[in-house]
Design a protein around this motif. Structure first.
Motif, PDB file in Angstrom:
ATOM      1  N   THR A 254       0.842  -1.185   0.000  1.00  0.00           N
ATOM      2  CA  THR A 254       0.000   0.000   0.000  1.00  0.00           C
ATOM      3  C   THR A 254       0.880   1.239   0.000  1.00  0.00           C
ATOM      4  OG1 THR A 254      -1.649  -1.198   1.263  1.00  0.00           O
ATOM      5  CG2 THR A 254      -1.850   1.178   1.198  1.00  0.00           C
TER       6      THR A 254
ATOM      7  N   ILE B  56      -4.303   2.823  -1.335  1.00  0.00           N
ATOM      8  CA  ILE B  56      -3.964   2.850  -2.753  1.00  0.00           C
ATOM      9  C   ILE B  56      -2.774   1.935  -2.964  1.00  0.00           C
ATOM     10  CG2 ILE B  56      -3.091   4.290  -4.621  1.00  0.00           C
ATOM     11  CD1 ILE B  56      -4.788   6.556  -3.367  1.00  0.00           C
TER      12      ILE B  56
ATOM     13  N   LYS C 108       0.002   0.033  -9.132  1.00  0.00           N
ATOM     14  CA  LYS C 108      -1.238  -0.217  -9.870  1.00  0.00           C
ATOM     15  C   LYS C 108      -1.818   1.107 -10.354  1.00  0.00           C
ATOM     16  CE  LYS C 108      -2.120  -4.694  -8.783  1.00  0.00           C
ATOM     17  NZ  LYS C 108      -3.120  -5.331  -7.930  1.00  0.00           N
TER      18      LYS C 108
ATOM     19  N   THR D 250      -5.021   3.119  -9.986  1.00  0.00           N
ATOM     20  CA  THR D 250      -6.229   3.191  -9.177  1.00  0.00           C
ATOM     21  C   THR D 250      -7.079   4.346  -9.676  1.00  0.00           C
ATOM     22  OG1 THR D 250      -4.975   2.395  -7.291  1.00  0.00           O
ATOM     23  CG2 THR D 250      -7.117   3.403  -6.829  1.00  0.00           C
TER      24      THR D 250
ATOM     25  N   THR E 157       3.095   4.105  -9.680  1.00  0.00           N
ATOM     26  CA  THR E 157       1.754   4.014  -9.123  1.00  0.00           C
ATOM     27  C   THR E 157       0.939   5.195  -9.630  1.00  0.00           C
ATOM     28  OG1 THR E 157       2.736   3.076  -7.145  1.00  0.00           O
ATOM     29  CG2 THR E 157       0.458   3.837  -6.978  1.00  0.00           C
TER      30      THR E 157
ATOM     31  N   VAL F  41      -2.756   7.300  -9.710  1.00  0.00           N
ATOM     32  CA  VAL F  41      -4.075   7.545  -9.141  1.00  0.00           C
ATOM     33  C   VAL F  41      -4.805   8.473 -10.096  1.00  0.00           C
ATOM     34  CG1 VAL F  41      -5.372   8.476  -7.207  1.00  0.00           C
ATOM     35  CG2 VAL F  41      -3.219   7.282  -6.796  1.00  0.00           C
TER      36      VAL F  41
ATOM     37  N   ALA G 293      -7.837   1.026 -15.618  1.00  0.00           N
ATOM     38  CA  ALA G 293      -7.686   0.924 -14.177  1.00  0.00           C
ATOM     39  C   ALA G 293      -7.586  -0.515 -13.711  1.00  0.00           C
ATOM     40  CB  ALA G 293      -8.855   1.623 -13.491  1.00  0.00           C
ATOM     41  N   ASP G 294      -6.722  -0.729 -12.701  1.00  0.00           N
ATOM     42  CA  ASP G 294      -6.666  -2.044 -12.064  1.00  0.00           C
ATOM     43  C   ASP G 294      -7.671  -2.102 -10.932  1.00  0.00           C
ATOM     44  OD1 ASP G 294      -4.411  -2.869 -13.601  1.00  0.00           O
ATOM     45  OD2 ASP G 294      -3.176  -1.562 -12.338  1.00  0.00           O
ATOM     46  N   HIS G 295      -7.962  -0.924 -10.377  1.00  0.00           N
ATOM     47  CA  HIS G 295      -8.735  -0.879  -9.151  1.00  0.00           C
ATOM     48  C   HIS G 295      -9.605   0.369  -9.223  1.00  0.00           C
ATOM     49  CE1 HIS G 295      -9.240  -2.319  -5.026  1.00  0.00           C
ATOM     50  NE2 HIS G 295      -9.319  -1.042  -4.659  1.00  0.00           N
TER      51      HIS G 295
ATOM     52  N   MET H  30     -12.395   2.894  -7.175  1.00  0.00           N
ATOM     53  CA  MET H  30     -13.076   3.220  -5.926  1.00  0.00           C
ATOM     54  C   MET H  30     -14.153   4.229  -6.243  1.00  0.00           C
ATOM     55  SD  MET H  30     -10.044   3.540  -3.202  1.00  0.00           S
ATOM     56  CE  MET H  30      -8.808   2.279  -3.053  1.00  0.00           C
TER      57      MET H  30
ATOM     58  N   GLN I   3     -15.770  -0.611  -4.094  1.00  0.00           N
ATOM     59  CA  GLN I   3     -14.476  -0.718  -4.750  1.00  0.00           C
ATOM     60  C   GLN I   3     -14.250  -2.132  -5.272  1.00  0.00           C
ATOM     61  OE1 GLN I   3     -10.977  -0.528  -2.211  1.00  0.00           O
ATOM     62  NE2 GLN I   3     -12.298  -0.320  -0.418  1.00  0.00           N
TER      63      GLN I   3
ATOM     64  N   ASP J 268     -12.168  -4.351  -8.930  1.00  0.00           N
ATOM     65  CA  ASP J 268     -11.645  -4.111 -10.265  1.00  0.00           C
ATOM     66  C   ASP J 268     -12.792  -3.722 -11.189  1.00  0.00           C
ATOM     67  OD1 ASP J 268     -12.510  -6.483 -12.015  1.00  0.00           O
ATOM     68  OD2 ASP J 268     -11.698  -7.454 -10.197  1.00  0.00           O
TER      69      ASP J 268
END
Lengths: 280, 278, 258
Positions: free
Chosen positions: B13, B37, B41, B43, B203, B205, B218-220, B222, B232, B234
Motif C-alpha cells: 500500500t 492505494i 497499480k 487506481t 503508481t 491515481v 484501471a486495475d482498481h 473506488m 471498490q 476491479d
C-alpha cells in the motif's frame, strides 16, 4: 532558451547602469557635491556669541570662494558662546592667526555661511588651532544699519570692559547696537534697562579692551545712522587725564532725537509729545 | 533511475488513508474516509462531481490539511512533515493538473526542464537530454520550442505529463486527465498512462468520471460518494456488484442514493405557500 | 442611519483586516528572501519586466514634467524678476516631491498592475499550485523576486525620471525661454544638497514607495479570488491602494525627513 535569458540579463544590466548613471548625474552635476567632500581637510575652532541661523555643513568661504564647511556647532553648559568647528580644505592652510571669522548671510534672506577675512599676522593657524577674532551673526536691523553706514560690531569675546551710561531717552536703541568712537566701532551695547529709581534708561556698553584710554569725562550720545537707520551709541572723547575703567559710569550723555520730534519741529510750531520710547 | 515493479504484497500500500474527515465551508467533504492505494497499480477514484475527488488529491500532496484523520504516503505522515520534508516528498510525486498548469512564461522545453533546474545542478547537456527523452516519451520532442499558448489542450496535457514524470516519481496523481479531450487525444493520454505504469512501474491515481476510459486502464476502482468509499473492486466486478451506488453511477440514473437535489428546506415553505389558507 | 452603521463598520474592519493581512504577507515575503536567493535569475528577469520595461514611460513623463514645470515657473517668477531661480526650483521640487511621487504612481500603474494580473492569472491557471507540487515555493519563486525587483527598480527609475526632468527644464528654460545656461546650473548646484535632496528625497522616498507598491501588487495578486473577475478587481485595487499609500506615506516621510 539561453538566447532570451541572456538578453534579459543584458537588458536588466543596461537598465541598472542607466539608473546609476542618472543617480551619478544628479549627485555630481546638479548638486553641491562639495558638501559631502570630507577628504583632505583640517579643523579650526571658533567661538561666536550668536550663530543665528548657521547650520552644520554650512559653507566656509574665503573671499567668497568655498574652502570648507561647518563641522559642528556645540554649546558648553557653562559658556555663553557657541563653539563652532570649521573643517577646511588642506589646500588653504595659510590662514593667518589674526584672521576674523564672520557669519555672513548670502543676500538679504539667504542661508548663512562663515566667511574668513585674512589678517596680517605672519603665523598661520595649525590643524586644531583656533581663530580668536570672530564676528557673530547680526539681526536684520543691524544689517539694515550697516547699509546706512553704522558698521559692524567686533565681538572679541572676553576682550571687553563695561561702562554704564544713563540716558533720558534711548529711542529705539537695543542691545547689540554698535558703540562707536570717531565713527569706528569699538564695542557694543550690552543691555538697555529702565532704571526704577532715576526713571531713565540705564545702558551698559561693552567696549573693546584695546580702547582702554578713553577719558572719563567723555560724552555718550545716541545717534541714528542715516534717516531711517538703526541707532548706535557714539562716544565723544573728553579731555580728562583719567580713563574709563571697567564698571565706571559716564556722566555726560545726550539722548536720542526722535524723528517725529525733528519733523514736527520743522513743520509745526511746537512739538508733539508722542514719544514711542517703548517701540522696541 | 527506474523504480522496480514491486509485487503486490501485504505492505503493497503506497497511500494509506485512515479516518480522513474534512469540513469545507460547513459542508462535510470526507466523513471518516478510509482508503488504501496499492503500489504499482492504476487506481481510479470515481464519483459524482463535487464529492471532493480533487480535494482528496490535494490532501495526499499536503496542499490541504484535513480536520481529522491521517494520510501516510510511503510510510510518512503527510500532515506531520516539515516544509522541507514535504517538498522532498513532492519531488517523488507527479501531479497532472486538470488544466495542465504549464508556466506561461516558458516554452515547452523549459516547462519540462523547470523541476530539474530548480532541484538539481545538472549540467546543461544532461538536462537537455533528460528533457528531450521525456518529451519523446509523450511524442512532443518536435514541439520543444513552442510556447504553452500555441498548444492544443491534448498537447498541453502531454507536456504537463512529461513535466510530471521528469523526476521519475513513484506516484503520479492525475486530476481529470480526460476532460475536454477529443477521442484521439484521449486515447493518446490513455495510452501514455498505461505505458508509464507498465514500463516504469509508477503508481497512478486517476480522478475521473469517464467510465469507458477508466474501464480500459484501471486495475482498481473506488467509488466515492457522501465522503465515503461506497464501492471498490476491479472495473469488471464493480460494475455488476449490484449495490444501489454502482447501479446508479454506472447506469447513469438521474436519481438514487446519489441525490439529484442539493439539500434544501421544504419547497412549499420557500415558495411561500405553507401558511396559505386552503 | 442606524442601518448604515454596521455597513460602515464593516468597511472599516475590512480595510483594517486587509492592512493586517498585508503586513503578515510582508513578513512572509521577508522570511522568504534567503530562500529566494536561489532564484536570483528570476529576480533579474522581473527586474527587466518591472524596471527596464517601464523606462520609456518614466523617461517621457519625466521630460514633460520638467518642461511644464519650467514653463509655469518661468511665468510666475518673471513677475518678481526671479526667472534665474527657476532651474533651481525645478530641481528641488522634482527631487523632493514630484520625482518620487510621480514615478511611484506611474510605477503602480505600469508595473504594479502587471504584477497583480500576472500572479492572479497564474493562480487562476493553477500555475502556483503546480509550482508547489514541483516542490518550488511560490512565495520564494514568484512573490519575493517581484517584490525585490520593485524595490530595486523604483530608485533607479526615479533617478532617471529626475534626470529627464532636469533635462526637460533645461530644454525649455535655456533653449527656449533664454535663461542663461551658466545661471541655470549655478543656481541649481548652489542649493541642491546631496544628502537632503538626493539621498533623502530621491533615493529614500522612492525606495519606500517601491517597497509599498510592489508589496501591494504582489499581495493583491496572491489574495485575489482566482477568477477573471477577481483578477480584474484586484488590478484596480492595486492602483487605488498604491496611490493612497504613496501619497499618505509621502506626507509622513516628508515630515520625518525635512
Amino acid at each position: 532558451m539561453s538566447q532570451p535569458r541572456s538578453s534579459y540579463a543584458v537588458g536588466t544590466g543596461l537598465f541598472i547602469v542607466l539608473g546609476f548613471a542618472a543617480l551619478a548625474y544628479l549627485a555630481t552635476q546638479t548638486s553641491s557635491v562639495a558638501n559631502v567632500r570630507q577628504g583632505d581637510s583640517y579643523t579650526l575652532q571658533t567661538q561666536f556669541t550668536n550663530i543665528g541661523q548657521l547650520k552644520e555643513r554650512a559653507p566656509v568661504k574665503i573671499a567668497g570662494v568655498r574652502v570648507g564647511q561647518v563641522q559642528s556647532i556645540t554649546l558648553k553648559p557653562d559658556h555663553d558662546v557657541a563653539d563652532v568647528t570649521l573643517s577646511i580644505d588642506k589646500h588653504y592652510d595659510h590662514i593667518p592667526q589674526d584672521s576674523v571669522a564672520t557669519i555672513f548671510t548670502s543676500g538679504l534672506l539667504g542661508d548663512q555661511y562663515v566667511g574668513i577675512e585674512y589678517g596680517s599676522a605672519k603665523q598661520v593657524v595649525a590643524d586644531g588651532g583656533s581663530l580668536a577674532r570672530t564676528k557673530s551673526t547680526q539681526p536684520l536691523e543691524e544689517m539694515l544699519g550697516k547699509f546706512f553706514g553704522a558698521g559692524g560690531v567686533v565681538d572679541n569675546v572676553g576682550g571687553s570692559y563695561t561702562v554704564k551710561a544713563n540716558f533720558t531717552n534711548v529711542g529705539t536703541l537695543s542691545a547689540g547696537a554698535p558703540v562707536k568712537m570717531a565713527g569706528v566701532v569699538i564695542g557694543s551695547v550690552q543691555s538697555v534697562n529702565a532704571d526704577p529709581v532715576q526713571l531713565n534708561a540705564r545702558v551698559v556698553l561693552a567696549i573693546d579692551k584695546r580702547y582702554d584710554a578713553i577719558p572719563d569725562d567723555s560724552a555718550a550720545a545716541v545717534f541714528t545712522s542715516g534717516l531711517i537707520g538703526t541707532q548706535y551709541v557714539a562716544i565723544q572723547p573728553g579731555g580728562s587725564p583719567d580713563t574709563l575703567k571697567d564698571g565706571d559710569e559716564m556722566i555726560l550723555t545726550q539722548s536720542a532725537m526722535q524723528l517725529e520730534d525733528l519733523i514736527g519741529k520743522f513743520l509745526v510750531n511746537g512739538s508733539s509729545d508722542k514719544k514711542p520710547a517703548s517701540e522696541k | 533511475m527506474t523504480q522496480p515493479v514491486r509485487p503486490p504484497a501485504d505492505d503493497g500500500t503506497l497511500v494509506r488513508i485512515r479516518g480522513l474527515t474534512t469540513v469545507l465551508n460547513g459542508k462535510t467533504i470526507f466523513d471518516a474516509l478510509d482508503m488504501d492505494i496499492p503500489r504499482g497499480k492504476v487506481t481510479a477514484i470515481m464519483g459524482p462531481s463535487g464529492t471532493g475527488k480533487t480535494t482528496l488529491l490535494k490532501h495526499i500532496t499536503g496542499q490541504m490539511h484535513a480536520d481529522a484523520g491521517s494520510i501516510h504516503v510511503d510510510g510518512r505522515n503527510v500532515a506531520g512533515l516539515s516544509r522541507e520534508d514535504l517538498y522532498k516528498l513532492r519531488e517523488g510525486v507527479g501531479y497532472l493538473f486538470q488544466n495542465s498548469a504549464l508556466l506561461t512564461d516558458f516554452d515547452v522545453f523549459e516547462n519540462v526542464a523547470f523541476p530539474l533546474r530548480q532541484h538539481t545542478k545538472l549540467p546543461e547537456v544532461l538536462i537537455r537530454n533528460l528533457v528531450l527523452m521525456k518529451l519523446q516519451a509523450v511524442g512532443l520532442r518536435g514541439a520543444a520550442r513552442l510556447m504553452p499558448n500555441e498548444l492544443s489542450g491534448g498537447m498541453a496535457r502531454r507536456v504537463a505529463l512529461a513535466r510530471a514524470i521528469v523526476f521519475d516519481p513513484q506516484l503520479i496523481l492525475y486530476d481529470e486527465p480526460f476532460v475536454g479531450l477529443d477521442p484521439v487525444a484521449l486515447n493518446q493520454v490513455l495510452k501514455l498512462i498505461r505505458t508509464l505504469n507498465k514500463t516504469l512501474g509508477i503508481t497512478s491515481v486517476l480522478v475521473s468520471h469517464e467510465l469507458a476510459a477508466v474501464q480500459q486502464i484501471a486495475d482498481h476502482v473506488m467509488l466515492l460518494s457522501n465522503g465515503k468509499v461506497v464501492a471498490q473492486g476491479d472495473p469488471k466486478t464493480i460494475a455488476d456488484d449490484g449495490s444501489p451506488w454502482t447501479r446508479q453511477f454506472f447506469g447513469g440514473e438521474a436519481d438514487g442514493p446519489i441525490p439529484f437535489r442539493y439539500p434544501a428546506g421544504d419547497y412549499a415553505t420557500e415558495l411561500g405557500f405553507a401558511g396559505a389558507p386552503k | 442611519m442606524s442601518a448604515r452603521e454596521p455597513v460602515r463598520n464593516n468597511v472599516v474592519t475590512q480595510s483594517l483586516a486587509q492592512i493586517g493581512l498585508c503586513g503578515l504577507f510582508l513578513l512572509t515575503l521577508l522570511a522568504a528572501i534567503p530562500r529566494s536567493f536561489r532564484y536570483l535569475r528570476e529576480t533579474t528577469r522581473q527586474l527587466w519586466f518591472v524596471g527596464a520595461m517601464s523606462l520609456t514611460i518614466i523617461m517621457v513623463c519625466g521630460l514633460f514634467v520638467g518642461m511644464v514645470l519650467m514653463l509655469q515657473l518661468y511665468h510666475v517668477l518673471s513677475i518678481f524678476g526671479g526667472t534665474s531661480a527657476s532651474g533651481m526650483v525645478v530641481a528641488l521640487s522634482v527631487y523632493r516631491e514630484l520625482g518620487p511621487v510621480v514615478t511611484a504612481l506611474l510605477f503602480a500603474g505600469r508595473a504594479g498592475t502587471a504584477i497583480t494580473a500576472e500572479i492572479g492569472l497564474m493562480r487562476a491557471t493553477d500555475q502556483i499550485s503546480a509550482m508547489e507540487m514541483m516542490a518550488v515555493d511560490p512565495i520564494a519563486y514568484v512573490a519575493t523576486p517581484r517584490f525585490l525587483a520593485g524595490l530595486i527598480a523604483m530608485p533607479l527609475l526615479c533617478c532617471v525620471f529626475c534626470a529627464m526632468a532636469v533635462f526637460g527644464g533645461h530644454l525649455v528654460g535655456v533653449t527656449w525661454l533664454g535663461i542663461d545656461n551658466g545661471t541655470f546650473w549655478s543656481n541649481m548646484t548652489a542649493v541642491v544638497d546631496v544628502r537632503t535632496d538626493i539621498v533623502n528625497g530621491v533615493l529614500l522616498k522612492s525606495l519606500a514607495f517601491g517597497a509599498v507598491v510592489s508589496l501591494i501588487a504582489v499581495f493583491q495578486g496572491f489574495t485575489t479570488p482566482p477568477t477573471s473577475e477577481g483578477v480584474a478587481y484586484a488590478t484596480t485595487r492595486t492602483v487605488v491602494a498604491s496611490s493612497i499609500a504613496i501619497l499618505a506615506l509621502d506626507f509622513v516621510l516628508t515630515a520625518f525627513l525635512m
